[in-house]
Design an enzyme around this catalytic site. Structure first.
Site, PDB file in Angstrom:
ATOM      1  N   ALA A   1       0.850  -1.192   0.000  1.00 12.70           N
ATOM      2  CA  ALA A   1       0.000   0.000   0.000  1.00 12.70           C
ATOM      3  C   ALA A   1       0.881   1.235   0.000  1.00 12.70           C
ATOM      4  O   ALA A   1       1.474   1.584   1.010  1.00 12.70           O
ATOM      5  CB  ALA A   1      -0.900  -0.003   1.228  1.00 12.70           C
TER       6      ALA A   1
ATOM      7  N   TYR B   1       6.259   9.745   6.912  1.00 14.76           N
ATOM      8  CA  TYR B   1       5.323   8.880   6.169  1.00 14.76           C
ATOM      9  C   TYR B   1       5.702   8.868   4.689  1.00 14.76           C
ATOM     10  O   TYR B   1       5.882   7.812   4.083  1.00 14.76           O
ATOM     11  CB  TYR B   1       3.907   9.420   6.361  1.00 14.76           C
TER      12      TYR B   1
END
Ligand code: UDP
Length: 328
Positions: free
Chosen positions: A115, A146
């Site tokens: 993902a 992130y």
């Protein structure tokens, strides 16, 4: 029976993926360390004899018994507030965790889908974002932990594909919503619906002119499934191109919840992307996929879910206690 491993199984997307793969007739191993996941999301699967839950942090060595057909790596904190609270874990799960799972895929001869995210495009200067765009990311900004972990994840996944012949797939997920989102993770949709349900003003960050494009979870899951089964090995965007400003979105939520809450404008967080819309030309032509659920329908279902939560849940300001993990 063929077996699949789904990481992040107790999270929002992971729990929907577990359901889908059980429906497709697989035996599912759902793995999660419960740092941001919640067992309530998969409690209804626990009695299913084809589902097993494994409480494990994929940043540590991962192994599972038996053969594996597919691995779906969906474990990661996924909201800007989480990245601020648990930055090291956010970095580790998409770097060390992805490395571990690619090694497992190689060992088991399994196909793996990882993902990735629209965050690899950062605050994009190209609009809408096609897969060929390399992005505009600040590596040391609040979202850097992130964004850069996900960019590393894509690089190491391609390396395993090219150098170890592992069958890999990379999905770039744009903003997705639906039942089982965490109410208090700070993301805009649960934030607005939670505020409306508590009778509070809706907090729009900045002047509300920044845009997002929201995809309903069932559409996303269908896209993931099709990409995994396809022969396409480069990153692919999956998302709903229906774009809206956050200011207009707040108005939509006020209408949806049939409240007369006010909107208050506060500071825009640092490096908050100004616009975001997926170019889904590839998904359309290669997977014959496009979103089917429009925002009005999807929001209605999601609102029903949030309304069904207990008032304890609604008034809890912290959903997860990260203290056990902070020092890791
Ligand atoms: N946002 C907002 N109010 C909130 C939470 C978020 O205006 O209470 C804005 C945020 O600044 C961003 C957008 O909504 O521009 C989407 O934020 P979210 O955290 O859901 O995800 P992002 O797409 O930024 O990763």
């Amino acid at each position: 029976m063929e077996q699949v491993l789904i990481t992040g199984a107790a999270g929002f997307l992971g729990s929907h993926l577990c359901e889908r793969f059980l429906d497709e007739g697989y035996r599912v191993i759902g793995m999660d360390n419960l740092i941001t996941g919640n067992l309530t999301n998969i409690e209804h699967l626990m009695l299913n004899e084809n589902f097993v839950f494994s409480n494990h942090d994929v940043s540590d060595f991962v192994n599972v018994p038996g053969k594996l057909k597919y691995i779906l790596h969906f474990a990661s904190p996924a909201s800007p507030i989480d990245y601020l609270k648990i930055p090291i874990q956010t970095l580790k799960v998409s770097s060390l965790g992805t490395h571990n799972l690619l090694g497992l895929a190689k060992d088991k001869n399994a196909r793996i889908i990882v993902a990735s995210t629209s965050e690899v495009y950062g605050d994009p200067t190209v609009h809408p974002q096609p897969e060929e765009y390399w992005g505009n990311v600040n590596p040391v900004g609040p979202r850097g932990v992130y964004d850069e972990a996900k960019r590393f994840q894509e690089a190491i996944t391609m390396a395993y594909q090219n150098f170890h012949d592992v069958e890999t797939r990379i999905i770039r997920i744009f903003n997705t919503y639906g039942p089982r989102m965490r109410l208090n993770d700070g993301r805009v949709l649960p934030a607005f619906i939670g505020q409306a349900l508590r009778g509070e003003s809706l907090t729009v960050f900045g002047d509300g002119s920044q845009t997002r494009s929201f995809c309903y979870v069932d559409d996303l899951v269908e896209g993931i499934y099709r990409l995994l089964l396809s022969d396409y090995t480069l990153p692919m965007n999956i998302g709903n191109p229906d774009e809206i400003t956050i200011g207009d979105f707040a108005e939509e939520i006020i209408k949806l919840t049939d409240t007369d809450q006010k909107v208050i404008y506060t500071d825009l967080p640092v490096n908050d992307p100004k616009q975001r819309q997926p170019d889904i030309t590839k998904a359309r032509s290669i997977l014959d996929w496009e979103p089917k659920v429009n925002r009005a329908e999807g929001l209605k279902i999601t609102y029903e879910y949030f309304k069904s939560l207990s008032s304890d849940e609604l008034y809890k300001t912290e959903h997860n206690d990260f203290t056990d993990y902070i020092k890791k």
